[in-house]
Design a protein around this motif. Structure first.
Motif, mmCIF file in Angstrom:
data_model
loop_
_atom_site.group_PDB
_atom_site.id
_atom_site.type_symbol
_atom_site.label_atom_id
_atom_site.label_comp_id
_atom_site.label_asym_id
_atom_site.label_seq_id
_atom_site.Cartn_x
_atom_site.Cartn_y
_atom_site.Cartn_z
ATOM 1 N N ASP A 66 0.830 -1.194 0.000
ATOM 2 C CA ASP A 66 0.000 0.000 0.000
ATOM 3 C C ASP A 66 0.869 1.251 0.000
ATOM 4 N N ALA A 67 0.237 2.419 0.086
ATOM 5 C CA ALA A 67 0.979 3.671 -0.021
ATOM 6 C C ALA A 67 1.993 3.857 1.097
ATOM 7 N N SER A 68 1.775 3.200 2.230
ATOM 8 C CA SER A 68 2.713 3.320 3.345
ATOM 9 C C SER A 68 3.819 2.265 3.297
ATOM 10 N N GLY A 69 3.771 1.398 2.274
ATOM 11 C CA GLY A 69 4.796 0.370 2.146
ATOM 12 C C GLY A 69 4.475 -0.930 2.852
ATOM 13 N N GLU A 70 3.248 -1.062 3.361
ATOM 14 C CA GLU A 70 2.851 -2.284 4.049
ATOM 15 C C GLU A 70 2.187 -3.255 3.064
ATOM 16 N N PRO A 71 2.326 -4.578 3.280
ATOM 17 C CA PRO A 71 1.667 -5.552 2.402
ATOM 18 C C PRO A 71 0.153 -5.329 2.366
ATOM 19 N N ASP A 72 -0.417 -5.426 1.176
ATOM 20 C CA ASP A 72 -1.836 -5.161 0.980
ATOM 21 C C ASP A 72 -2.452 -6.345 0.227
ATOM 22 N N LEU A 73 -3.289 -7.121 0.911
ATOM 23 C CA LEU A 73 -3.886 -8.306 0.316
ATOM 24 C C LEU A 73 -4.923 -7.973 -0.744
ATOM 25 N N ARG A 74 -5.248 -6.688 -0.881
ATOM 26 C CA ARG A 74 -6.237 -6.311 -1.891
ATOM 27 C C ARG A 74 -5.654 -6.255 -3.300
ATOM 28 N N PHE A 75 -4.369 -6.501 -3.456
ATOM 29 C CA PHE A 75 -3.804 -6.683 -4.792
ATOM 30 C C PHE A 75 -4.111 -8.120 -5.213
ATOM 31 N N TYR A 76 -5.346 -8.315 -5.681
ATOM 32 C CA TYR A 76 -5.868 -9.657 -5.884
ATOM 33 C C TYR A 76 -5.145 -10.418 -6.991
ATOM 34 N N ARG A 77 -4.529 -9.717 -7.947
ATOM 35 C CA ARG A 77 -3.847 -10.401 -9.047
ATOM 36 C C ARG A 77 -2.337 -10.454 -8.841
ATOM 37 N N ARG A 78 -1.885 -10.351 -7.606
ATOM 38 C CA ARG A 78 -0.447 -10.330 -7.359
ATOM 39 C C ARG A 78 0.242 -11.591 -7.878
ATOM 40 N N ALA A 79 -0.299 -12.756 -7.568
ATOM 41 C CA ALA A 79 0.329 -14.004 -8.004
ATOM 42 C C ALA A 79 0.355 -14.101 -9.523
ATOM 43 N N LEU A 80 -0.698 -13.630 -10.179
ATOM 44 C CA LEU A 80 -0.743 -13.653 -11.635
ATOM 45 C C LEU A 80 0.349 -12.772 -12.226
ATOM 46 N N MET A 81 0.456 -11.529 -11.730
ATOM 47 C CA MET A 81 1.455 -10.615 -12.276
ATOM 48 C C MET A 81 2.878 -11.061 -11.935
ATOM 49 N N ALA A 82 3.028 -11.756 -10.803
ATOM 50 C CA ALA A 82 4.353 -12.212 -10.391
ATOM 51 C C ALA A 82 4.869 -13.362 -11.245
ATOM 52 N N ARG A 83 4.080 -13.843 -12.179
ATOM 53 C CA ARG A 83 4.609 -14.800 -13.154
ATOM 54 C C ARG A 83 5.655 -14.140 -14.051
ATOM 55 N N ALA A 84 5.718 -12.814 -14.026
ATOM 56 C CA ALA A 84 6.806 -12.096 -14.687
ATOM 57 C C ALA A 84 7.999 -12.063 -13.745
ATOM 58 N N ALA A 85 9.083 -12.737 -14.129
ATOM 59 C CA ALA A 85 10.290 -12.723 -13.300
ATOM 60 C C ALA A 85 10.957 -11.362 -13.331
ATOM 61 N N SER A 86 10.786 -10.633 -14.446
ATOM 62 C CA SER A 86 11.321 -9.280 -14.540
ATOM 63 C C SER A 86 10.479 -8.474 -15.508
ATOM 64 N N VAL A 87 10.412 -7.160 -15.255
ATOM 65 C CA VAL A 87 9.733 -6.211 -16.134
ATOM 66 C C VAL A 87 10.718 -5.075 -16.361
ATOM 67 N N THR A 88 11.129 -4.876 -17.606
ATOM 68 C CA THR A 88 12.215 -3.943 -17.894
ATOM 69 C C THR A 88 11.789 -2.917 -18.930
ATOM 70 N N ALA A 89 11.959 -1.637 -18.589
ATOM 71 C CA ALA A 89 11.703 -0.542 -19.524
ATOM 72 C C ALA A 89 13.044 -0.092 -20.088
ATOM 73 N N SER A 90 13.423 -0.623 -21.238
ATOM 74 C CA SER A 90 14.753 -0.349 -21.781
ATOM 75 C C SER A 90 14.845 1.009 -22.453
ATOM 76 N N ASP A 91 13.741 1.507 -22.993
ATOM 77 C CA ASP A 91 13.661 2.865 -23.538
ATOM 78 C C ASP A 91 12.208 3.285 -23.444
ATOM 79 N N PRO A 92 11.863 4.543 -23.699
ATOM 80 C CA PRO A 92 10.487 5.000 -23.468
ATOM 81 C C PRO A 92 9.413 4.239 -24.232
ATOM 82 N N ALA A 93 9.788 3.564 -25.312
ATOM 83 C CA ALA A 93 8.787 2.881 -26.124
ATOM 84 C C ALA A 93 8.859 1.367 -26.025
ATOM 85 N N THR A 94 9.808 0.808 -25.268
ATOM 86 C CA THR A 94 10.025 -0.639 -25.253
ATOM 87 C C THR A 94 9.904 -1.184 -23.843
ATOM 88 N N ILE A 95 9.051 -2.188 -23.680
ATOM 89 C CA ILE A 95 8.875 -2.850 -22.388
ATOM 90 C C ILE A 95 9.031 -4.351 -22.606
#
Length: 655
Positions: free
Chosen positions: A206-235
């Motif tokens: 959450d905004a204070s840095g505490e774990p927030d269980l309301r991120f319901y899709r956390r496990a789904l998004m965590a299937r990404a081992a890394s997310v990298t923005a190499s330039d403004p147009a490339t992810i």
């Protein structure tokens, strides 16, 4: 594009002929005369009544039929053109007039089936009504083309480059911009916005840095081992291993919305305060519509002046409204609503069509299946611990009698994957060969008797308890006893029904102490069943509450997860379903209904708007014929500027 099965294919049409005379009588009686009382409708509650997502749909008002489902690609387009021609008197002998062309303008006014909204944080919400709004105001890297087929189309980016089986590289459309209001002022969407939108969910803080269980899709998004923005147009996204469903589930899924970096920094802390009427305007998106106002149960959105997408956004605005059920029919006849389906039943559609004869009919499958579930854990107090008994009960339920009882024939039997999900479901002619699905119930009786005898015999088994949700029973009074009677008649068992809340059923299901359950079950999350089966079918899956285990099924599901060819994965899905139908799977789909509806002749929806479930973004491609007779002039609400408001409050007004 793959063609989804028609709503009523030849086999099903033949099975339904017996009820045609009844429908004809209904229509005739409706035309004989309709009083004002005939327009009153009764039906559902709101999302506050919604059961937990493990027992029934996670965000539906009554758990029955808030789903949108397929009208089928080219077939749907042809049906829509034919319906438009019928509504305007075209298509008779002589020269046929050209159908009207889509034109921008007008305000769409639609019924929303919810009595409340979830929080307006697109990464921490779970109600379907909110997802529908988010799909109009936010963009995704990819979005569904046909949800029922599992096909995707470009949104912020096109399909990714895949240098290997664990890397996905997206190029953001250079035209993509946020709304031209604070805090973004029309700036381009960048890879950093995308990265932050995914990383926020992966971190789950959450905004204070505490774990927030309301991120319901956390496990789904965590299937990404890394997310990298190499330039403004490339992810770029990487996964730990081959993951064939990652793009469809995590990148193009229903909740994979991209918000601006400014929204995460400035607005997200205010979303925590959970003030609906303010929070909806605290949005910072790049979608075709900008929230203007939430006033009670009326939500208004205006077309973004700097909408950049290749697909036009035709309506000037969208108004979603929740009138009381007793007003629905009258509001539709008065053209205060442009379309109406749930909670109409077939008889009410006939009556309403008589009152508004220029209306155009449509239909879509209801995504919430009617199910039988039973636990298979080793419990001496629960005879259903023997899967042969649960299978016998499932076979004993007459799907076709149930379809008549619940939906007056407007339904089709469903296997482990509901019938409307394109190439993923077993072909109906194959499904009808399995016990429990044969049109003649007498064909199943010998096999049912063998299963009961193998499970110990009716006398030794004794009384079997069947839990029925009280909400389901309230929709269909006496349905619990009807189903118990089917089982007693066809299996010779003694059944006892009791009625419980969905919350109680969910708790007992998760604890492994629920004997058997009959009612609405959870809707599929998407067409591809791979991820859902990992959870509810595979041995050790977090949602496998019935304790089902089959090594062959486990191996096939694992193979599906690493098979990138869609056709090959669908063939594997068919193999899994045949095994589930013959090995006592604990969750048995019985049927999915067909929801009927009417639309005003001036409203021309994109056929994909009636696709399965998560398809509201196609409302932008629907259009209003503002020059047509019957279209009422409408205006969006105006909001006085508030110099002390958060930046995006003013932005909501200027949109």
């Amino acid at each position: 594009m793959h063609a989804t099965p028609p709503l009523r294919p030849p086999i099903w049409t033949a099975l339904r002929r017996r009820r045609m005379s009844r429908r004809a009588l209904l229509r005739a009686s409706g035309r004989a005369g309709v009083g004002a009382a005939g327009l009153a409708l009764v039906g559902c509650g709101g999302d506050d009544d919604a059961p937990d997502d493990q027992a029934a749909p996670d965000d539906q008002a009554s758990a029955q039929a808030q789903a949108d489902a397929p009208s089928n690609g080219e077939q749907a387009a042809a049906q829509s053109q034919a319906a438009d021609a019928a509504a305007t008197g075209e298509g008779g002998e002589g020269v046929q007039a050209a159908p009207p062309e889509p034109t921008p303008g007008g305000i769409v006014r639609l019924f929303t089936t919810t009595d409340s909204f979830d929080r307006f944080d697109p990464h921490r919400s779970r109600f379907r009504a909110n997802q529908q709004v988010f799909s109009l105001i936010y963009s995704r890297l990819l979005r569904p083309d046909s949800v029922s087929e599992g096909t995707l189309e470009a949104d912020l980016a096109g399909l990714p480059e895949q240098p290997d089986e664990t890397t996905y590289v997206f190029q953001i459309d250079p035209a993509a911009v946020f709304w031209d209001v604070p805090p973004t002022d029309g700036r381009p969407v960048t890879s950093e916005d995308v990265r932050l939108s995914f990383q926020r969910q992966i971190d789950g803080l959450d905004a204070s840095g505490e774990p927030d269980l309301r991120f319901y899709r956390r496990a789904l998004m965590a299937r990404a081992a890394s997310v990298t923005a190499s330039d403004p147009a490339t992810i770029a996204f990487t996964t730990d291993g081959p993951d064939a469903t990652f793009v469809g589930s995590a990148i193009g899924g229903p909740w994979s919305f991209v918000v601006s970096a400014e929204a995460i920094d400035e607005l997200a802390p205010q979303w925590d305060q959970f003030e609906h009427e303010r929070d909806v305007t605290l949005s910072s998106g790049s979608g075709p519509y900008v929230p203007v106002q939430l006033n009670g149960l009326i939500l208004s959105l205006a077309r973004s002046p700097n909408w950049w997408g290749a697909t036009p956004a035709y309506p000037d605005g969208v108004i979603l409204i929740r009138p009381s059920n007793d007003r629905l029919g009258g509001d539709y006849v008065a053209a205060d609503l442009d379309a109406l389906d749930f909670p109409l039943d077939s008889g009410q559609v006939d009556i309403l069509e008589n009152a508004a004869p220029e209306s155009v009919r449509y239909e879509y499958p209801i995504d919430t299946p009617v199910q039988l579930s039973f636990g298979q854990r080793d419990d001496p107090e629960n005879p259903l611990g023997d899967p042969r008994l649960g299978t016998a009960i499932a076979h004993s339920i007459d799907r076709f009698a149930l379809i008549e009882r619940l939906y007056a024939g407007d339904a089709r039997p469903s296997g482990p994957v509901p019938w409307f999900l394109g190439g993923w479901a077993l072909p109906e002619e194959r499904l009808l060969e399995f016990p429990g699905y044969r049109p003649n119930k007498d064909d199943d009786l010998a096999e049912i008797a063998l299963l009961v005898e193998a499970a110990g015999g009716a006398e030794a088994i004794g009384e079997v308890r069947l839990a029925v949700p009280d909400l389901f029973e309230s929709f269909y009074p006496g349905i619990g006893q009807s189903v118990a009677g089917m089982v007693e008649r066809n299996a010779g068992l003694t059944m006892e029904t009791d009625f419980r809340s969905y919350a109680e059923i969910t708790e007992q299901l998760q604890a492994g102490v629920l004997p058997a359950f009959f009612g609405w079950g959870p809707a599929p999350l998407q067409a591809d069943p791979t991820d859902g089966w990992r959870d509810s079918v595979a041995s050790g899956g977090a949602g496998n509450y019935g304790g089902y285990g089959n090594a062959e099924v486990d191996a096939l599901i694992e193979q599906m997860g690493a098979t990138f060819d869609t056709g090959a994965r669908q063939r594997l899905a068919h193999q899994v379903q045949e095994l589930l139908l013959t090995t006592g799977f604990w969750r048995q789909n019985l049927t999915n209904g067909i929801q009927l509806g009417l639309r005003q002749p001036y409203f021309h929806p994109d056929p994909r708007l009636h696709d399965f479930a998560w398809s509201m973004h196609h409302l932008a491609g629907s259009w209003i014929d503002v020059a047509a007779d019957g279209y009422p002039e409408r205006e969006l609400p105006t909001v006085e500027p508030d110099v002390d408001a958060a930046p995006d409050d003013a932005g909501g007004e200027s949109g």
